[in-house]
Design a protein around this motif. Structure first.
Motif, mmCIF file in Angstrom:
data_model
loop_
_atom_site.group_PDB
_atom_site.id
_atom_site.type_symbol
_atom_site.label_atom_id
_atom_site.label_comp_id
_atom_site.label_asym_id
_atom_site.label_seq_id
_atom_site.Cartn_x
_atom_site.Cartn_y
_atom_site.Cartn_z
ATOM 1 N N GLU A 26 1.935 -20.924 -11.277
ATOM 2 C CA GLU A 26 3.212 -21.638 -11.237
ATOM 3 C C GLU A 26 4.409 -20.715 -11.430
ATOM 4 O O GLU A 26 5.557 -21.106 -11.204
ATOM 5 C CB GLU A 26 3.250 -22.733 -12.322
ATOM 6 N N ASP A 27 4.164 -19.472 -11.837
ATOM 7 C CA ASP A 27 5.242 -18.536 -12.141
ATOM 8 C C ASP A 27 5.969 -18.130 -10.855
ATOM 9 O O ASP A 27 5.345 -17.745 -9.862
ATOM 10 C CB ASP A 27 4.664 -17.292 -12.828
ATOM 11 N N GLU A 28 7.305 -18.194 -10.859
ATOM 12 C CA GLU A 28 8.096 -17.807 -9.691
ATOM 13 C C GLU A 28 8.311 -16.294 -9.599
ATOM 14 O O GLU A 28 8.666 -15.773 -8.545
ATOM 15 C CB GLU A 28 9.438 -18.528 -9.712
ATOM 16 N N LEU A 29 8.128 -15.580 -10.718
ATOM 17 C CA LEU A 29 8.258 -14.126 -10.715
ATOM 18 C C LEU A 29 6.968 -13.523 -10.175
ATOM 19 O O LEU A 29 5.915 -13.625 -10.806
ATOM 20 C CB LEU A 29 8.545 -13.609 -12.129
ATOM 21 N N ARG A 30 7.057 -12.897 -9.005
ATOM 22 C CA ARG A 30 5.866 -12.388 -8.331
ATOM 23 C C ARG A 30 6.042 -10.918 -7.946
ATOM 24 O O ARG A 30 7.166 -10.445 -7.781
ATOM 25 C CB ARG A 30 5.577 -13.231 -7.084
ATOM 26 N N VAL A 31 4.931 -10.228 -7.806
ATOM 27 C CA VAL A 31 4.952 -8.815 -7.433
ATOM 28 C C VAL A 31 3.937 -8.596 -6.322
ATOM 29 O O VAL A 31 2.871 -9.220 -6.289
ATOM 30 C CB VAL A 31 4.635 -7.919 -8.656
ATOM 31 N N LEU A 32 4.278 -7.720 -5.387
ATOM 32 C CA LEU A 32 3.421 -7.456 -4.232
ATOM 33 C C LEU A 32 2.375 -6.393 -4.531
ATOM 34 O O LEU A 32 2.679 -5.355 -5.116
ATOM 35 C CB LEU A 32 4.278 -6.987 -3.055
#
Length: 280
Positions: A26-32
């Motif tokens: 659910e976290d909107e902070l994402r990393v590729l």
């Protein structure tokens, strides 16, 4: 998400060029995590162990590779390049690690191996520092008085002595009364333990066997020069790989041996070669 550290993140989305990770779905902070780093079996909802750093465009990015240095730790890294604002170190990732001039205790050159720590600067970027290493070194070594050890010089504390990291991790010092003027930051030395302090720190001496090793290395290098008909087609500015392949020595040991031979006037050093001085 913690920059400069290993952590476990959840796969939340797959795209053509990689997968996006987050602390939870659910976290909107994402990393590729780039496509070439993705484990074959990874699916949405899986947890992956990754390291977070910033790419060449200053974007947060994940990798499954293992860098040689993590936040607040110590490691000996090779200098790849020196630029106008600092140096760039090889730490095992696609982007080299930046060492600003203000974080150097001495000027460095490509090929040098130096002890550094990793920190986050004011711009939220990962950088290396040669400073404030003393309190990061361990004091629980198993070495005893009389043992021979290998250590790396990381600081000159002129009133106290020369600070050395034994095995690149244990706190040690050569007392100020010993002459260390021939050493420089990054040099790897062989020394004898002369005292183990109550807190576990080691006192070292360069006398006796350490000098015998330098003598042996110098004779080894002279033998290699003679095998090249008296003209070695590279100097101590050559890559560590070339030096290791041709002499069997590390770059630092080779530099010390060459310095010994030069001081004894047995060789001359040109821009691209080392030449044996013929005795008359």
């Amino acid at each position: 998400m913690r920059l400069g550290e290993y952590q476990r993140l959840v796969v939340v989305k797959k795209v053509e060029f990689g997968i996006y990770l987050a602390e939870n779905r659910e976290d909107e902070l994402r990393v590729l995590l780039p496509a070439k780093q993705i484990p074959k079996e990874a699916e949405v909802g899986d947890e992956l162990a990754v390291f977070l750093y910033k790419d060449s465009k200053d974007r947060l990015i994940a990798t499954t590779k293992h860098p040689k240095l993590t936040l607040g730790k110590l490691a000996a890294l090779e200098v790849r390049e020196v630029g106008k604002i600092g140096a760039f170190l090889d730490w095992g990732l696609e982007k080299d690690l930046f060492l600003p001039y203000k974080e150097m205790t001495t000027r460095v050159e490509p090929g040098d191996e130096i002890l550094v720590t990793l920190y986050i600067d004011k711009s939220k970027r990962l950088c290396a520092s040669m400073k404030k290493l003393y309190h990061l070194l361990e004091k629980n070594s198993s070495y005893e008085k009389g043992d021979m050890v290998t250590g790396r010089v990381y600081e000159f504390g002129h009133d106290f002595g020369t600070f050395v990291a034994v095995d690149d991790c244990y706190s040690a010092m050569i007392p100020a009364h010993e002459d260390c003027s021939h050493l420089k930051i990054g040099d790897v030395i062989e020394a004898k333990v002369i005292n183990v302090k109550a807190d576990g720190k080691l006192d070292l001496t360069l006398r006796d066997k350490a000098y015998l090793q330098m003598d042996a290395d110098a004779e080894k290098v002279m033998g290699v020069i003679e095998s090249f008909a008296g003209v070695l087609p590279f100097t101590d500015k050559a890559s560590p790989e070339v030096i290791k392949r041709e002499t069997g020595l590390s770059k630092n040991a080779f530099k010390r041996a060459v310095g010994r031979l030069y001081k004894e006037r047995r060789i001359e050093i040109t821009e691209r070669a080392i030449r044996k001085i013929q005795s008359h």
